[in-house]
Design a protein around this motif. Structure first.
Motif, PDB file in Angstrom:
ATOM      1  N   VAL A  38       0.967  -1.026  -0.112  1.00 36.69           N
ATOM      2  CA  VAL A  38       0.085   0.068   0.123  1.00 36.69           C
ATOM      3  C   VAL A  38       0.922   1.210   0.123  1.00 36.69           C
ATOM      4  N   LYS A  39       0.755   2.000  -1.034  1.00 36.91           N
ATOM      5  CA  LYS A  39       1.520   3.294  -1.147  1.00 36.91           C
ATOM      6  C   LYS A  39       0.624   4.413  -0.883  1.00 36.91           C
ATOM      7  N   PRO A  40       1.163   5.660  -0.723  1.00 37.89           N
ATOM      8  CA  PRO A  40       0.157   6.922  -0.322  1.00 37.89           C
ATOM      9  C   PRO A  40      -0.708   7.148  -1.741  1.00 37.89           C
ATOM     10  N   THR A  41      -0.270   6.737  -2.861  1.00 33.54           N
ATOM     11  CA  THR A  41      -1.000   6.961  -3.967  1.00 33.54           C
ATOM     12  C   THR A  41      -2.111   5.917  -4.302  1.00 33.54           C
ATOM     13  N   SER A  42      -2.146   4.864  -3.446  1.00 33.87           N
ATOM     14  CA  SER A  42      -2.905   3.625  -3.600  1.00 33.87           C
ATOM     15  C   SER A  42      -4.393   4.030  -3.134  1.00 33.87           C
ATOM     16  N   ILE A  43      -5.103   5.131  -3.597  1.00 31.81           N
ATOM     17  CA  ILE A  43      -6.565   5.258  -3.106  1.00 31.81           C
ATOM     18  C   ILE A  43      -7.393   4.370  -3.076  1.00 31.81           C
ATOM     19  N   HIS A  44      -7.210   3.228  -4.121  1.00 31.04           N
ATOM     20  CA  HIS A  44      -8.435   2.516  -4.160  1.00 31.04           C
ATOM     21  C   HIS A  44      -8.264   1.294  -3.033  1.00 31.04           C
ATOM     22  N   LYS A  45      -7.294   1.324  -2.414  1.00 33.26           N
ATOM     23  CA  LYS A  45      -7.065   0.670  -1.026  1.00 33.26           C
ATOM     24  C   LYS A  45      -7.864   1.100  -0.133  1.00 33.26           C
ATOM     25  N   SER A  46      -8.259   0.268   1.047  1.00 29.22           N
ATOM     26  CA  SER A  46      -9.351   0.667   2.143  1.00 29.22           C
ATOM     27  C   SER A  46      -8.580   1.322   3.271  1.00 29.22           C
ATOM     28  N   LYS A  47      -9.672   2.020   3.816  1.00 25.23           N
ATOM     29  CA  LYS A  47      -9.233   2.594   5.001  1.00 25.23           C
ATOM     30  C   LYS A  47      -8.200   1.832   6.045  1.00 25.23           C
ATOM     31  N   THR A  48      -8.654   0.781   6.118  1.00 27.63           N
ATOM     32  CA  THR A  48      -7.894  -0.248   6.988  1.00 27.63           C
ATOM     33  C   THR A  48      -6.585  -0.566   6.397  1.00 27.63           C
ATOM     34  N   ASP A  49      -6.235  -0.704   4.987  1.00 30.89           N
ATOM     35  CA  ASP A  49      -4.957  -0.966   4.788  1.00 30.89           C
ATOM     36  C   ASP A  49      -4.222   0.131   4.589  1.00 30.89           C
ATOM     37  N   HIS A  50      -4.631   1.363   4.570  1.00 25.15           N
ATOM     38  CA  HIS A  50      -3.823   2.549   4.919  1.00 25.15           C
ATOM     39  C   HIS A  50      -3.355   2.850   6.514  1.00 25.15           C
ATOM     40  N   LYS A  51      -4.329   2.564   7.149  1.00 26.63           N
ATOM     41  CA  LYS A  51      -4.209   2.520   8.657  1.00 26.63           C
ATOM     42  C   LYS A  51      -2.780   1.602   8.987  1.00 26.63           C
ATOM     43  N   ASP A  52      -2.889   0.228   8.268  1.00 23.59           N
ATOM     44  CA  ASP A  52      -1.802  -0.728   8.549  1.00 23.59           C
ATOM     45  C   ASP A  52      -0.628   0.053   8.060  1.00 23.59           C
ATOM     46  N   ALA A  53      -0.515   0.415   6.808  1.00 20.23           N
ATOM     47  CA  ALA A  53       0.551   1.014   6.369  1.00 20.23           C
ATOM     48  C   ALA A  53       1.193   1.989   6.940  1.00 20.23           C
ATOM     49  N   VAL A  54       0.270   2.947   7.563  1.00 21.66           N
ATOM     50  CA  VAL A  54       0.635   4.327   8.219  1.00 21.66           C
ATOM     51  C   VAL A  54       1.625   3.363   9.505  1.00 21.66           C
ATOM     52  N   PHE A  55       0.807   2.720  10.365  1.00 18.47           N
ATOM     53  CA  PHE A  55       1.657   1.962  11.467  1.00 18.47           C
ATOM     54  C   PHE A  55       2.726   1.436  11.098  1.00 18.47           C
ATOM     55  N   ALA A  56       2.818   0.774   9.881  1.00 16.21           N
ATOM     56  CA  ALA A  56       4.346  -0.157   9.711  1.00 16.21           C
ATOM     57  C   ALA A  56       5.103   0.825   9.211  1.00 16.21           C
ATOM     58  N   LEU A  57       4.895   1.957   8.593  1.00 18.27           N
ATOM     59  CA  LEU A  57       6.004   2.853   8.107  1.00 18.27           C
ATOM     60  C   LEU A  57       6.345   3.911   9.300  1.00 18.27           C
ATOM     61  N   ALA A  58       5.341   4.051  10.130  1.00 18.09           N
ATOM     62  CA  ALA A  58       6.004   4.678  11.450  1.00 18.09           C
ATOM     63  C   ALA A  58       6.991   3.973  12.303  1.00 18.09           C
ATOM     64  N   ASP A  59       6.588   2.657  12.511  1.00 17.98           N
ATOM     65  CA  ASP A  59       7.309   1.587  13.265  1.00 17.98           C
ATOM     66  C   ASP A  59       8.847   1.401  12.472  1.00 17.98           C
ATOM     67  N   GLY A  60       8.640   1.266  11.279  1.00 18.00           N
ATOM     68  CA  GLY A  60      10.024   1.134  10.381  1.00 18.00           C
ATOM     69  C   GLY A  60      11.008   2.444  10.601  1.00 18.00           C
ATOM     70  N   LEU A  61      10.290   3.417  10.493  1.00 14.37           N
ATOM     71  CA  LEU A  61      11.185   4.734  10.600  1.00 14.37           C
ATOM     72  C   LEU A  61      11.659   4.817  11.889  1.00 14.37           C
ATOM     73  N   THR A  62      10.842   4.832  12.806  1.00 13.23           N
ATOM     74  CA  THR A  62      11.441   4.961  14.483  1.00 13.23           C
ATOM     75  C   THR A  62      12.385   3.972  14.862  1.00 13.23           C
ATOM     76  N   SER A  63      12.139   2.734  14.293  1.00 16.70           N
ATOM     77  CA  SER A  63      13.330   1.783  14.602  1.00 16.70           C
ATOM     78  C   SER A  63      14.364   2.177  14.063  1.00 16.70           C
ATOM     79  N   ASP A  64      14.543   2.551  12.887  1.00 14.42           N
ATOM     80  CA  ASP A  64      15.856   2.782  12.243  1.00 14.42           C
ATOM     81  C   ASP A  64      16.510   3.999  12.862  1.00 14.42           C
ATOM     82  N   MET A  65      15.817   4.905  13.353  1.00 15.87           N
ATOM     83  CA  MET A  65      16.070   6.346  13.727  1.00 15.87           C
ATOM     84  C   MET A  65      16.877   5.697  15.223  1.00 15.87           C
ATOM     85  N   VAL A  66      15.942   4.896  16.098  1.00 17.38           N
ATOM     86  CA  VAL A  66      16.579   4.535  17.075  1.00 17.38           C
ATOM     87  C   VAL A  66      17.981   3.710  17.105  1.00 17.38           C
TER      88      VAL A  66
END
Length: 78
Positions: A38-66
Motif C-alpha cells: 500500500v502506497k500513499p497513491t493507492s487511493i483504491h485501497k481501504s481505510k484499514t489498509d492505509h491505517k496498517d501502512a501508516v503504522f508499519a511505516l512509522a514503526d519502521g522509521l522509528t526503529s531505524d532512527m533508534v
C-alpha cells in the motif's frame, strides 16, 4: 480518522522517510510496510489498509532512527 486523512498522513510519512534517507544518506528497509503493498497513491485501497501502512511505516522509521542513535558518535576536528 477519515480515509482521506489517513492517506494524507501516509503521504506525509513517506515524505519524512524520503527526507530522512536523504539526510542520513541511508536506505530504510521496511519489510512489513513493503509486504502490505500500500502506497500513499493507492487511493483504491481501504481505510484499514492505509491505517496498517501508516503504522508499519512509522514503526519502521522509528526503529531505524533508534538504531542509528545507538551507534557511537564520531567527532571530527574542523
Amino acid at each position: 480518522m477519515k480515509k482521506q486523512e489517513l492517506i494524507h498522513l501516509h503521504s506525509l510519512l513517506a515524505q519524512v522517510q524520503h527526507h530522512y534517507e536523504t539526510e542520513a544518506e541511508t536506505s530504510v528497509q521496511h519489510d512489513e510496510y513493503a509486504e502490505l503493498g500500500v502506497k500513499p497513491t493507492s487511493i483504491h485501497k481501504s481505510k484499514t489498509d492505509h491505517k496498517d501502512a501508516v503504522f508499519a511505516l512509522a514503526d519502521g522509521l522509528t526503529s531505524d532512527m533508534v538504531a542509528e542513535s545507538d551507534e557511537p558518535l564520531t567527532l571530527t576536528a574542523d
